[in-house]
Design a protein around this motif. Structure first.
Motif, PDB file in Angstrom:
ATOM      1  N   LYS A 177       0.930  -1.408  -0.082  1.00 58.17           N
ATOM      2  CA  LYS A 177       0.008   0.054   0.014  1.00 58.17           C
ATOM      3  C   LYS A 177       0.745   1.423   0.005  1.00 58.17           C
ATOM      4  CE  LYS A 177      -4.172  -2.106   2.109  1.00 58.17           C
ATOM      5  NZ  LYS A 177      -4.763  -2.237   3.744  1.00 58.17           N
ATOM      6  N   ALA A 178       1.829   1.247   0.740  1.00 55.12           N
ATOM      7  CA  ALA A 178       2.796   2.451   0.723  1.00 55.12           C
ATOM      8  C   ALA A 178       3.640   2.653  -0.384  1.00 55.12           C
ATOM      9  CB  ALA A 178       3.866   2.237   1.980  1.00 55.12           C
ATOM     10  N   ALA A 179       4.005   1.401  -0.908  1.00 55.14           N
ATOM     11  CA  ALA A 179       4.890   1.531  -2.261  1.00 55.14           C
ATOM     12  C   ALA A 179       4.001   1.984  -3.388  1.00 55.14           C
ATOM     13  CB  ALA A 179       5.358   0.059  -2.358  1.00 55.14           C
ATOM     14  N   PHE A 180       2.731   1.567  -3.287  1.00 53.78           N
ATOM     15  CA  PHE A 180       1.764   1.961  -4.383  1.00 53.78           C
ATOM     16  C   PHE A 180       1.906   3.505  -4.532  1.00 53.78           C
ATOM     17  CE2 PHE A 180      -2.230   2.913  -6.678  1.00 53.78           C
ATOM     18  CZ  PHE A 180      -2.254   1.869  -7.427  1.00 53.78           C
ATOM     19  N   GLU A 181       1.734   4.136  -3.442  1.00 54.67           N
ATOM     20  CA  GLU A 181       1.694   5.591  -3.212  1.00 54.67           C
ATOM     21  C   GLU A 181       3.072   6.277  -3.750  1.00 54.67           C
ATOM     22  OE1 GLU A 181      -1.180   7.494  -2.576  1.00 54.67           O
ATOM     23  OE2 GLU A 181      -2.024   5.597  -2.341  1.00 54.67           O
ATOM     24  N   LEU A 182       4.128   5.624  -3.569  1.00 53.71           N
ATOM     25  CA  LEU A 182       5.329   6.139  -3.967  1.00 53.71           C
ATOM     26  C   LEU A 182       5.392   5.967  -5.476  1.00 53.71           C
ATOM     27  CD1 LEU A 182       7.816   5.229  -1.101  1.00 53.71           C
ATOM     28  CD2 LEU A 182       6.839   7.225  -1.632  1.00 53.71           C
ATOM     29  N   LEU A 183       4.908   4.862  -5.861  1.00 53.95           N
ATOM     30  CA  LEU A 183       5.166   4.564  -7.415  1.00 53.95           C
ATOM     31  C   LEU A 183       4.364   5.384  -8.490  1.00 53.95           C
ATOM     32  CD1 LEU A 183       5.166   0.505  -7.255  1.00 53.95           C
ATOM     33  CD2 LEU A 183       7.176   2.141  -7.610  1.00 53.95           C
ATOM     34  N   LYS A 184       3.274   5.900  -7.837  1.00 59.60           N
ATOM     35  CA  LYS A 184       2.230   6.725  -8.629  1.00 59.60           C
ATOM     36  C   LYS A 184       2.858   7.947  -8.888  1.00 59.60           C
ATOM     37  CE  LYS A 184      -1.413   6.872  -5.712  1.00 59.60           C
ATOM     38  NZ  LYS A 184      -2.581   7.418  -5.197  1.00 59.60           N
ATOM     39  N   THR A 185       3.963   8.469  -8.156  1.00 55.87           N
ATOM     40  CA  THR A 185       4.434   9.665  -8.723  1.00 55.87           C
ATOM     41  C   THR A 185       5.830   9.734  -9.211  1.00 55.87           C
ATOM     42  OG1 THR A 185       5.055  10.141  -6.134  1.00 55.87           O
ATOM     43  CG2 THR A 185       2.826  10.830  -6.697  1.00 55.87           C
ATOM     44  N   ALA A 186       6.416   8.524  -9.227  1.00 58.11           N
ATOM     45  CA  ALA A 186       7.796   8.197  -9.725  1.00 58.11           C
ATOM     46  C   ALA A 186       7.907   8.632 -11.163  1.00 58.11           C
ATOM     47  CB  ALA A 186       7.914   6.736  -9.312  1.00 58.11           C
ATOM     48  N   PRO A 187       9.316   8.592 -11.460  1.00 53.48           N
ATOM     49  CA  PRO A 187       9.277   8.866 -13.091  1.00 53.48           C
ATOM     50  C   PRO A 187       9.282   7.697 -13.856  1.00 53.48           C
ATOM     51  CG  PRO A 187      11.338   9.091 -11.804  1.00 53.48           C
ATOM     52  CD  PRO A 187      10.428   8.773 -10.774  1.00 53.48           C
ATOM     53  N   ILE A 188       8.072   6.754 -13.782  1.00 55.93           N
ATOM     54  CA  ILE A 188       8.188   5.643 -14.690  1.00 55.93           C
ATOM     55  C   ILE A 188       6.621   5.457 -14.877  1.00 55.93           C
ATOM     56  CG2 ILE A 188       9.690   4.318 -13.122  1.00 55.93           C
ATOM     57  CD1 ILE A 188       7.436   3.269 -11.423  1.00 55.93           C
ATOM     58  N   ASN A 189       6.424   4.441 -15.933  1.00 56.46           N
ATOM     59  CA  ASN A 189       5.071   4.310 -16.496  1.00 56.46           C
ATOM     60  C   ASN A 189       4.409   3.204 -15.348  1.00 56.46           C
ATOM     61  OD1 ASN A 189       2.803   3.917 -18.145  1.00 56.46           O
ATOM     62  ND2 ASN A 189       3.681   2.593 -19.612  1.00 56.46           N
ATOM     63  N   PHE A 190       3.818   3.688 -14.352  1.00 58.31           N
ATOM     64  CA  PHE A 190       3.307   2.700 -13.391  1.00 58.31           C
ATOM     65  C   PHE A 190       1.943   2.400 -13.794  1.00 58.31           C
ATOM     66  CE2 PHE A 190       1.341   2.238  -8.995  1.00 58.31           C
ATOM     67  CZ  PHE A 190       1.887   0.857  -8.756  1.00 58.31           C
TER      68      PHE A 190
END
Length: 330
Positions: free
Chosen positions: A191-204
């Motif tokens: 759940k916490a990782a999901f929030e970080l990945l949403k704003t990361a410079p990647i195509n999540f």
């Protein structure tokens, strides 16, 4: 381009390791292959026609498959694995390969080659087969049993860069391994990782389930080492059981043997999809150099594939690209 190979590591060392290195040296004469291990044994398996682009570097010792990793790496400074890592650390090799003790290789990466600046935990990466033959890059598959959300974020960034640089996938889709696709599914880590990945410079693209991985629902699959290793071994076990069941079924009678003969080409294609020797090894990303773990039972084909994999990673400047992205906002 210089690629150092631990000639003494693996179930079939040094024989098949050396022969795989020889096949690679002949295929790509521009690569300088550095074989590290017992000189006499290496020369025995090289034969009399050693190519000029193979150099032997003598090592007195070997780290065994059952040795405690940290103790072995610290005590056996003259082992083939540690000396191979030293070549990368000292800039005398651009990459290292080993089919030896996995824990010892990860320890060599951390203690000898060194961790990349900005990376908290390195990740073990493997290409999983998919039904369309494109594959999905999965990490971490066992380098770390415990992880924090920030570690999964770094895995996602490193995996995305690898997929783009080495495999040529434009804007790779990154998925987070979870028990459901809904955003709020999972444990506290996901759940916490999901929030970080949403704003990361990647195509999540969000959460993905293990049952959908083989149909290529993402290009990069992010997970902690505990869940990833279980998933990998479950897939390996399923594939092994499947092939045994098919073999038993097709050999049960004359009629099924005739059917097997008709289906032979299709069965070979299916086995090729699941063949680890086609994909090379598992890079340890997050290390300040290219470190690739080859399968313990690697044969000639697997070692040659791993050399090709290292060649592509070096040519695409994978390590410098990851370092630049990780430290961009520091």
């Amino acid at each position: 381009m210089r690629i150092a190979i631990d000639a003494m590591g693996g179930d079939h060392a040094p024989s098949l390791i050396v022969k795989g290195a020889l096949a690679a040296a002949v295929e790509w004469p521009a690569i300088q292959v550095l074989l590290v291990g017992d000189t006499a044994q290496i020369e025995e398996h090289l034969g009399s026609n050693k190519p000029s682009n193979i150099t032997i570097i003598h090592a007195d010792d070997v780290i065994g498959p059952d040795e405690e990793p940290v103790k072995a790496v610290r005590r056996k400074k003259n082992s083939s694995m540690v000396m191979t890592g030293q070549l990368v650390r000292d800039g005398e090799a651009d990459a290292m390969l080993s089919a030896g003790n996995t824990g010892a290789l990860m320890t060599t990466g951390l203690l000898v080659v060194g961790r990349m600046s900005g990376i908290e935990r390195p990740a073990l990466v493997t290409m999983l087969p998919t039904m369309n033959d494109i594959g999905v890059l999965a990490l971490d598959l066992g380098a770390n049993m415990d992880a924090k959300p920030e570690h999964l974020l770094q895995y996602a960034i490193m995996g995305s860069i690898y997929r783009n640089k080495v495999n040529g996938v434009s804007n790779p889709r990154v998925g987070l391994l979870n028990v459901g696709t809904e955003e709020m599914k999972g444990n506290e880590l996901t759940k916490a990782a999901f929030e970080l990945l949403k704003t990361a410079p990647i195509n999540f693209i969000g959460n993905v389930e293990a049952r959908d991985v083989l149909v290529h629902n993402c290009d990069v699959l992010v997970c902690d080492g505990f869940a990833g290793n279980i998933m990998l071994k479950a897939m390996e076990g399923t594939a092994g059981t499947l092939f045994k069941t098919i073999r038993d079924a097709f050999s049960s009678s004359l009629l099924t043997k005739l059917a097997a003969a008709i289906m032979q080409s299709k069965l070979r294609q299916l086995r090729k999809k699941m063949d680890y020797t086609e994909h090379g090894g598992a890079p340890l990303l997050g290390i300040n150099g290219l470190v690739i773990k080859c399968h313990g039972s690697s044969d000639v084909k697997a070692i040659k594939s791993a050399v090709r994999q290292a060649k592509l990673a070096i040519e695409s400047q994978l390590i410098t690209s990851i370092a630049a992205e990780i430290n961009r906002n520091k």
